[in-house]
Design an enzyme around this catalytic site. Structure first.
Site, short mmCIF file in Angstrom:
data_model
loop_
_atom_site.label_atom_id
_atom_site.label_comp_id
_atom_site.label_asym_id
_atom_site.label_seq_id
_atom_site.Cartn_x
_atom_site.Cartn_y
_atom_site.Cartn_z
N CYS A 69 -6.13 64.37 27.39
CA CYS A 69 -6.67 63.13 27.96
C CYS A 69 -8.10 63.27 28.46
O CYS A 69 -8.92 62.37 28.27
CB CYS A 69 -5.78 62.65 29.11
SG CYS A 69 -5.67 63.82 30.51
N HIS A 109 -4.50 63.47 35.00
CA HIS A 109 -4.67 62.54 33.89
C HIS A 109 -6.01 61.83 34.03
O HIS A 109 -6.44 61.51 35.14
CB HIS A 109 -3.55 61.49 33.84
CG HIS A 109 -3.65 60.58 32.65
ND1 HIS A 109 -3.47 61.05 31.37
CD2 HIS A 109 -3.96 59.26 32.54
CE1 HIS A 109 -3.65 60.04 30.52
NE2 HIS A 109 -3.95 58.96 31.21
N ASP A 124 -7.08 53.40 27.77
CA ASP A 124 -6.61 54.78 27.67
C ASP A 124 -6.35 55.15 26.22
O ASP A 124 -5.58 54.48 25.53
CB ASP A 124 -5.32 54.94 28.49
CG ASP A 124 -4.94 56.39 28.72
OD1 ASP A 124 -5.43 57.26 27.98
OD2 ASP A 124 -4.14 56.64 29.63
#
Length: 258
Positions: A69, A109, A124
């Site tokens: 991520c 994250h 995202d």
């Protein structure tokens, strides 16, 4: 046009002259998710590099690898910023569904917040097979994509991404919590996250390889022991060995690990 802008467009398959608007951002997110896999191969091989713009360009654009991520959403951040978006990186805490509790390794994250016409949206491209594939407004409105339904709810002073994945979830489940206005100020924060992911004993990504990508009909996930394909709600799982792992990662993810 910058090198990153040009290479990103080439990697996901959009023309250099195309003007990217907020209304077309869902298309960018879908193309990115289908072209760039979520994977931890460098972490498992202990071959990570510092998080810099040049290193991300080299890894994801030039070598055609994927990332986690903090790599995928950071290069998306640079791309959106260069195309005129009001965007910031934020950190979140992932919910552990096995233990039914918040993750114990902190805010590891990384995602993006895009502001458009007075509204804030979660964007995202680094949440594995759980990607919304479209901007999710922070006002609680439910949005739908080919991957399911998604919404962001306010929880005390934080926001929480909730999801109902297509063909997989009957009820809403929690993804991660985040502070919308607590932006990442410099890349050193991302290097701190990478260090935790690399070294923490409870990190979910430093033990075994994981490679996953969204497809036109679902998603595919590869580990060192299995290859799972979701197509139109049907699942096929193949038990594999190391030789088959190398074949699959080249054929389905276009990654050559030597």
């Amino acid at each position: 046009m910058t090198k990153l802008n040009r290479l990103f467009r080439n990697r996901i398959g959009i023309a250099e002259e195309e003007i990217i608007t907020f209304e077309e951002l869902h298309t960018i997110l879908e193309k990115t998710a289908k072209a760039i896999p979520f994977e931890n191969l460098c972490v498992v091989a202990n071959k990570t590099a510092p998080i810099t713009k040049e290193n991300l360009i080299d890894k994801i654009m030039k070598k055609s690898e994927g990332g986690l991520c903090y790599e995928l959403n950071t290069i998306l951040y640079f791309f959106l910023e260069e195309n005129g978006f009001d965007v910031s990186l934020i950190r979140g805490t992932v919910f552990n569904h096995t233990n039914q509790s918040w993750g114990t390794i902190g805010e590891t994250h990384v995602a993006n917040i895009v502001n458009h016409q007075g509204e804030a949206y979660l964007v995202d491209t680094g949440f594995g097979g759980n990607l919304p594939l479209t901007p999710v407004p922070l006002n609680g409105e439910t949005v739908t994509s080919s991957n399911g339904e998604f919404r962001v709810k306010k929880l005390d002073d934080r926001y929480v991404l909730e999801m109902k994945l297509k063909y997989k979830d009957e009820d809403w489940k929690t993804g991660y919590a985040f502070y919308s206005e607590k932006a990442v100020e410099d890349l050193n924060e991302l290097n701190e996250i990478q260090k935790i992911i690399n070294e923490h004993e409870q990190s979910p990504f430093n033990k075994n390889p994981l490679v996953t990508r969204i497809t036109n009909r679902g998603n595919i996930t590869l580990t060192n022991t299995s290859f799972t394909q979701w197509e139109d709600g049907k699942v096929h799982k193949e038990e594999i060995d190391e030789k088959r792992f190398r074949e699959i990662i080249r054929e389905y993810f276009n990654i050559n690990i030597g």
